[in-house]
Each structure stands twice: as C-alpha cells, then as structure tokens.
Design a protein around this motif. Structure first.
Motif, PDB file in Angstrom:
ATOM      1  N   ALA A  74       1.340   5.527   8.449  1.00  0.00           N
ATOM      2  CA  ALA A  74       0.956   5.994   7.106  1.00  0.00           C
ATOM      3  C   ALA A  74       1.706   7.298   6.733  1.00  0.00           C
ATOM      4  O   ALA A  74       1.902   7.940   7.496  1.00  0.00           O
ATOM      5  N   HIS A  75       1.662   7.684   5.345  1.00  0.00           N
ATOM      6  CA  HIS A  75       2.423   8.812   5.082  1.00  0.00           C
ATOM      7  C   HIS A  75       1.392  10.004   4.605  1.00  0.00           C
ATOM      8  O   HIS A  75       0.040   9.683   4.107  1.00  0.00           O
ATOM      9  N   MET A  76       1.534  11.325   4.909  1.00  0.00           N
ATOM     10  CA  MET A  76       0.716  12.338   4.730  1.00  0.00           C
ATOM     11  C   MET A  76       0.997  12.715   3.283  1.00  0.00           C
ATOM     12  O   MET A  76      -0.077  13.449   2.806  1.00  0.00           O
ATOM     13  N   GLY A 104      -5.922   8.645  -1.477  1.00  0.00           N
ATOM     14  CA  GLY A 104      -6.208   7.416  -0.590  1.00  0.00           C
ATOM     15  C   GLY A 104      -4.918   6.838  -0.495  1.00  0.00           C
ATOM     16  O   GLY A 104      -4.685   6.175   0.620  1.00  0.00           O
ATOM     17  N   ASP A 105      -3.954   6.874  -1.104  1.00  0.00           N
ATOM     18  CA  ASP A 105      -2.527   6.747  -0.855  1.00  0.00           C
ATOM     19  C   ASP A 105      -1.740   7.975  -0.483  1.00  0.00           C
ATOM     20  O   ASP A 105      -1.627   9.022  -0.911  1.00  0.00           O
ATOM     21  N   ASP A 106      -1.847   8.275   0.978  1.00  0.00           N
ATOM     22  CA  ASP A 106      -2.051   7.273   1.801  1.00  0.00           C
ATOM     23  C   ASP A 106      -2.967   7.542   2.843  1.00  0.00           C
ATOM     24  O   ASP A 106      -2.963   7.159   4.193  1.00  0.00           O
ATOM     25  N   LYS A 107      -3.898   8.399   2.508  1.00  0.00           N
ATOM     26  CA  LYS A 107      -5.078   8.904   3.500  1.00  0.00           C
ATOM     27  C   LYS A 107      -5.873   7.863   3.769  1.00  0.00           C
ATOM     28  O   LYS A 107      -6.546   7.999   4.854  1.00  0.00           O
ATOM     29  N   ALA A 137       6.913  13.237   2.954  1.00  0.00           N
ATOM     30  CA  ALA A 137       7.611  12.919   1.928  1.00  0.00           C
ATOM     31  C   ALA A 137       8.022  11.482   1.729  1.00  0.00           C
ATOM     32  O   ALA A 137       9.283  11.424   1.202  1.00  0.00           O
ATOM     33  N   GLU A 138       7.048  10.801   1.561  1.00  0.00           N
ATOM     34  CA  GLU A 138       7.346   9.348   1.540  1.00  0.00           C
ATOM     35  C   GLU A 138       7.598   9.096  -0.153  1.00  0.00           C
ATOM     36  O   GLU A 138       8.550   8.331  -0.485  1.00  0.00           O
ATOM     37  N   GLU A 139       6.702   9.902  -0.886  1.00  0.00           N
ATOM     38  CA  GLU A 139       6.597   9.719  -2.301  1.00  0.00           C
ATOM     39  C   GLU A 139       7.858  10.167  -2.973  1.00  0.00           C
ATOM     40  O   GLU A 139       8.072  10.002  -4.262  1.00  0.00           O
ATOM     41  N   ILE A 140       8.806  10.872  -2.189  1.00  0.00           N
ATOM     42  CA  ILE A 140       9.896  11.489  -2.996  1.00  0.00           C
ATOM     43  C   ILE A 140      11.267  10.715  -2.364  1.00  0.00           C
ATOM     44  O   ILE A 140      12.396  11.364  -2.291  1.00  0.00           O
ATOM     45  N   LEU A 161       0.596   1.097   6.823  1.00  0.00           N
ATOM     46  CA  LEU A 161      -0.815   0.805   6.023  1.00  0.00           C
ATOM     47  C   LEU A 161      -0.416   1.778   4.631  1.00  0.00           C
ATOM     48  O   LEU A 161      -0.764   2.862   4.450  1.00  0.00           O
ATOM     49  N   ASP A 162       0.273   1.012   3.843  1.00  0.00           N
ATOM     50  CA  ASP A 162       0.563   1.862   2.395  1.00  0.00           C
ATOM     51  C   ASP A 162       0.719   1.028   1.273  1.00  0.00           C
ATOM     52  O   ASP A 162       1.597   1.127   0.449  1.00  0.00           O
ATOM     53  N   SER A 163      -0.143  -0.219   1.325  1.00  0.00           N
ATOM     54  CA  SER A 163       0.029  -0.960  -0.084  1.00  0.00           C
ATOM     55  C   SER A 163      -1.400  -1.024  -0.621  1.00  0.00           C
ATOM     56  O   SER A 163      -2.407  -0.742  -0.084  1.00  0.00           O
TER      57      SER A 163
HETATM   58 ZN   LIG Z   1       1.731   5.307  -0.329  1.00  0.00          ZN
END
Ligand SMILES: [Zn+2]
Length: 368
Positions: A74-76, A104-107, A137-140, A161-163
């Motif tokens: 999962a991403h931080m 919560g995305d993605d904690k 840095a998943e979001e960028i 776990l990221d949906s």
């Molecule tokens: Zn995400």
C-alpha cells in the motif's frame, strides 16, 4: 482474531501524520518501528534519493524459508490538502473535519496489512514468506513502485491494497496510459499590419485536431486534449499553443499505434504550414490484465469464500502501483479496502471494511 480497536487506533495514528508525496519521512519512521516490533526485517530503499523525496519505500520481510513469496503493498503518500488531518469517528465511519482529505487512500490499506501481520504473530499462524512494501509517491506517478527493485525480492505474486469499493472487489484490468504536452510553434506578427508574416499556431493546431482521433476510440481505448494555452494579445498572430494530451488503452500495441498516428498527423500538419511542433507525450505506465482463471484470482476467491465475502472482478480506468509490479513480471491484484470519495475533503472509510480486509488478508496468508 482481528482486534478492531487496535486496527482503528493504528489507522487514526497514521492518518494524523501528514505525508504528502515525497514527504513521507514521518509516517515512514512510524512504520519502520511497527514492522521491527512485529519481528520483520526492515529495509528502506533508495526511492527517496532517486526521486528527491525525504523517505524511501519501506520494505518489511517476514521470512519463511522455502515457502512461496507473497507481496502485500500500500502507498504511504496522500493527496492534498493533507497538512493537518483531524479524523472524526462517527459510528462505524471515519471521516475528516472537512478541511483535508482523510488519507484512507492508502492508509486504510496499510492498517489492514499491519493488522494481518499482528494476527499472524499473535496466533503463530503458518505463513508464506511475506514481503510488505509501503511505497512513496504513488499519487504523483507511481514513482516509489517504479524505483522499487522488486527483482531483489522475487515475490511470486502480490496483493496491492489501493482501490475504492467494498472488500471483495479486485481490479483485474488497468490501462496503459500516456500523457504529455504538445506544443505547436508558429510565428508571431502584427495582426493588423503584417499578418502574412506570421503563422497562427491555433490555425495549425485546429487543422491537426480535426484529423487526430479523440474521445472513445474503441472499447478499450480513449484519448483526450484536456487543456489548451496560447496567445498573448489580440493584435498578435498567435505564436505558439500548448495542449495537454492523454491517451489510455488496455492494449499496449493499440496505444503505441495511436500515439504514432497522432504524432504523424501533427508532424505533417506543421510541415504544411511551415510551423514546428514539440511533444513530450510518453507512456507513463503499463497496463495489465489478470485472466479470470489465474491462480491469483483463485487464491483471492478462496479467501473471500471462507468469509462469505462476495468477489467482484472489475476493470479500472486509472493506474496504481499494481500496474508497475505487473509490468515487472509479478502478477498482482489491486484490492478494494473500502475507502470512499478519495481525493476529496469528503473522503471517508467504513471501519467494517478495514476489518473485513484484514480478515481476507489473514485467510490469504493461511492458504488452504
Ligand atoms: Zn491510492
């Protein structure tokens, strides 16, 4: 076996730590401690240095020599606004005070993974070799996943776990995606005195745009020009115009052909007018398709069946770390964790969904 209170407390602790992309240091340190306490071998990789961030991907390994290796990730990082997050628990829902995203995305994904690890430890559950990756840095642009040297760890498969959506949802298809800026360079001239000396970049662009394919191209392919910027004054022949372009397809070949065709049209059109063009459009990430009869889906279904959770396999229109790991040869599913209205200040997560997700993860780990 799942300790709901512990899971929720862990989630609240983590969302209160601000972690915009490339500034994940504080939450990274928190997770290093948690993983160490749980007896995992912890490694921080070079992704932070490679991407000018203050923290690398946090990798935890729970050894099980000779067993299958399974990745959980999962991403931080979270999107803005996330400088100060004040979570509010209202009944079975966790939301914010409306001034920030929840994260919560993605904690939510991270919390479920940690609870799974705690349950394994507490109950001495036999497990495969577990490789946990908390990425940056998943979001960028999936930067952490792209920098992660997955080949060093060689997982056989992975669960990301990221949906959004209810637990039981697995994303099995996601598109290849390209984007970038296309600039047409014409020639400025006074619009009233000597327009014949200029080349209007907008005119050139318009000619090209009537020829390129935009919108829905086929069942699995789309393309779009989303923004346009050009010109400086009404009495100057427009010297240049910039357009942001994107295209997506479930087929990598279709996307490549579409990009080549689009660029050829711009090339020939600018030639016609004596103009020039520049493009930095490129494929940002690869897509993936996990077939319905793959062992990975069978494994996920088995875990969900045991808990009476309904499985839904769905396509996604966007990208996640899952795209990157699949393209690096590790079959991975992207699982829904219950996060809702992500990337807005109305984001929330239902506690039962995080609990269910942790239960599913424990079942996955337990195997048959
Ligand atoms: Zn995400």
């Amino acid at each position: 076996m799942i300790n709901e209170q512990r899971l929720v407390e862990n989630f609240l602790d983590m969302v209160k730590i601000s972690s915009p992309s490339l500034k994940e240091r504080e939450v990274g340190d928190y997770l290093i401690n948690v993983l160490r306490e749980l007896g995992l071998e912890v490694i921080e990789d070079n992704a932070g240095k490679m991407n000018n961030g203050n923290c690398g991907n946090i990798i935890g390994i729970l050894k099980s020599p000779g067993k299958k290796k399974v990745l959980f990730s999962a991403h931080m990082d979270t999107v803005s606004p996330c400088d100060k997050i004040t979570p509010i628990v209202e009944g079975r829902v966790i939301k914010t005070d409306g001034t920030s995203v929840l994260g919560g995305d993605d904690k939510g994904g991270i919390a479920s993974i940690i609870e799974m690890l705690r349950v394994i430890k507490e109950n001495n559950i036999e497990h495969p070799e577990i490789i946990v990756v908390f990425s940056i840095a998943e979001e960028i642009g999936l930067l952490g996943a792209k920098s992660f040297e997955i080949e060093k760890y060689q997982p056989d498969c992975g669960f990301i776990l990221d949906s959004s959506g209810k637990p039981g949802v697995a994303i099995v298809k996601a598109p290849y995606a390209a984007k970038g800026k296309i600039t047409i360079i014409g020639k400025p001239a006074h619009a009233g005195i000597s327009p014949e000396n200029g080349i209007n970049a907008l005119t050139v662009a318009a000619h090209a745009i009537t020829k390129i394919k935009l919108g829905r191209i086929d069942k699995e392919t789309t393309s779009n020009i989303g923004t346009v910027k050009g010109g400086s004054a009404v009495n100057i022949v427009m010297p240049s115009i910039e357009m942001m372009y994107e295209a997506r397809s479930l087929s990598g070949d279709t996307l490549k052909n579409l990009l080549a065709e689009t660029m050829e049209i711009f090339e020939s059109t600018v030639k016609e007018f004596g103009a020039e063009f520049k493009s930095d459009v490129e494929i940002g990430y690869d897509g993936f398709i996990i077939s319905e009869d793959s062992p990975l889906i069978a494994e996920f279904k088995r875990a969900c069946d045991k808990l009476g959770v309904e499985v839904k396999t769905l396509p996604s229109g966007g990208g996640s770390d899952t795209n990157v790991y699949n393209s690096k040869g590790v079959p991975c599913l992207n699982l829904a964790v219950g996060m809702s209205k992500v990337h807005t200040t109305e984001e929330f997560i239902v506690i039962d969904d995080m609990v269910d997700m942790a239960k599913i993860l424990v079942e996955i780990v337990k195997g048959n």
